[in-house]
Design a protein around this motif. Sequence first.
Motif, PDB file in Angstrom:
ATOM      1  N   ARG A 164       0.836  -1.205   0.000  1.00 31.86           N
ATOM      2  CA  ARG A 164       0.000   0.000   0.000  1.00 31.86           C
ATOM      3  C   ARG A 164       0.874   1.259   0.000  1.00 31.86           C
ATOM      4  O   ARG A 164       0.676   2.169  -0.815  1.00 31.86           O
TER       5      ARG A 164
ATOM      6  N   ILE B 200       2.698   1.924  -3.294  1.00 28.00           N
ATOM      7  CA  ILE B 200       1.848   2.524  -4.330  1.00 28.00           C
ATOM      8  C   ILE B 200       1.680   4.016  -4.073  1.00 28.00           C
ATOM      9  O   ILE B 200       1.753   4.835  -5.005  1.00 28.00           O
ATOM     10  N   PHE B 201       1.476   4.400  -2.810  1.00 32.04           N
ATOM     11  CA  PHE B 201       1.353   5.825  -2.480  1.00 32.04           C
ATOM     12  C   PHE B 201       2.622   6.584  -2.863  1.00 32.04           C
ATOM     13  O   PHE B 201       2.557   7.674  -3.429  1.00 32.04           O
TER      14      PHE B 201
ATOM     15  N   ASP C 264       2.893   6.940  -6.612  1.00 28.74           N
ATOM     16  CA  ASP C 264       1.935   7.923  -7.124  1.00 28.74           C
ATOM     17  C   ASP C 264       2.074   9.293  -6.462  1.00 28.74           C
ATOM     18  O   ASP C 264       1.235  10.177  -6.658  1.00 28.74           O
TER      19      ASP C 264
ATOM     20  N   THR D 122      -1.948   9.525   4.965  1.00 30.80           N
ATOM     21  CA  THR D 122      -2.301   8.267   4.301  1.00 30.80           C
ATOM     22  C   THR D 122      -3.618   7.681   4.783  1.00 30.80           C
ATOM     23  O   THR D 122      -4.186   6.830   4.106  1.00 30.80           O
TER      24      THR D 122
ATOM     25  N   CYS E 170      -5.604   2.594  -1.500  1.00 34.69           N
ATOM     26  CA  CYS E 170      -4.882   1.866  -2.541  1.00 34.69           C
ATOM     27  C   CYS E 170      -5.944   1.034  -3.275  1.00 34.69           C
ATOM     28  O   CYS E 170      -6.436   0.035  -2.752  1.00 34.69           O
TER      29      CYS E 170
ATOM     30  N   GLU F 100       1.007  -4.731  -8.982  1.00 34.21           N
ATOM     31  CA  GLU F 100       1.205  -3.300  -8.736  1.00 34.21           C
ATOM     32  C   GLU F 100       0.727  -2.430  -9.887  1.00 34.21           C
ATOM     33  O   GLU F 100       0.346  -1.279  -9.667  1.00 34.21           O
TER      34      GLU F 100
ATOM     35  N   LEU G  86      -2.874  -1.332  -9.390  1.00 35.28           N
ATOM     36  CA  LEU G  86      -3.166  -0.544  -8.198  1.00 35.28           C
ATOM     37  C   LEU G  86      -2.945   0.935  -8.478  1.00 35.28           C
ATOM     38  O   LEU G  86      -2.062   1.307  -9.252  1.00 35.28           O
ATOM     39  N   GLN G  87      -3.759   1.753  -7.830  1.00 34.71           N
ATOM     40  CA  GLN G  87      -3.639   3.201  -7.971  1.00 34.71           C
ATOM     41  C   GLN G  87      -4.003   3.856  -6.649  1.00 34.71           C
ATOM     42  O   GLN G  87      -4.737   3.298  -5.847  1.00 34.71           O
ATOM     43  N   THR G  88      -3.499   5.050  -6.458  1.00 32.89           N
ATOM     44  CA  THR G  88      -3.835   5.840  -5.286  1.00 32.89           C
ATOM     45  C   THR G  88      -5.067   6.668  -5.597  1.00 32.89           C
ATOM     46  O   THR G  88      -5.125   7.349  -6.621  1.00 32.89           O
TER      47      THR G  88
END
Length: 77
Positions: free
Chosen positions: A3, A6-7, A10, A26, A31, A47, A50-52
Motif C-alpha cells: 500500500r 503505491i502511495f 503515485d 495516508t 490503494c 502493482e 493498483l492506484q492511489t
Amino acid sequence: MLRLRIFVRDLYTCQRKGCGRAEPNTSLLVCDHVIPHRGDERLFWDETNLQTLCKACHDRDKQREEQASLHSRGVWD
C-alpha cells in the motif's frame, strides 16, 4: 508494505481524472484496484493494477461505478 509503495509511486496523489489531490495523510488515501480482483490473487497483488485514490473519490465515484456494474455482471438480475 505494498500500500505504501503505491502511495510513494503515485506521489501521494489521487490518480482519479480531474482530481489530482495530493494528500500526505495516508489515512485519507485508498490503494485501489483499477480492475476489480474478485478473488484473483494475480490481480490483487499486481502493482500495475493498483492506484492511489483519495478517500473522497474512492468512496463516492469508484463505489458508484462498481455498484452500477453489478447489473451488467448479472449480480442483481
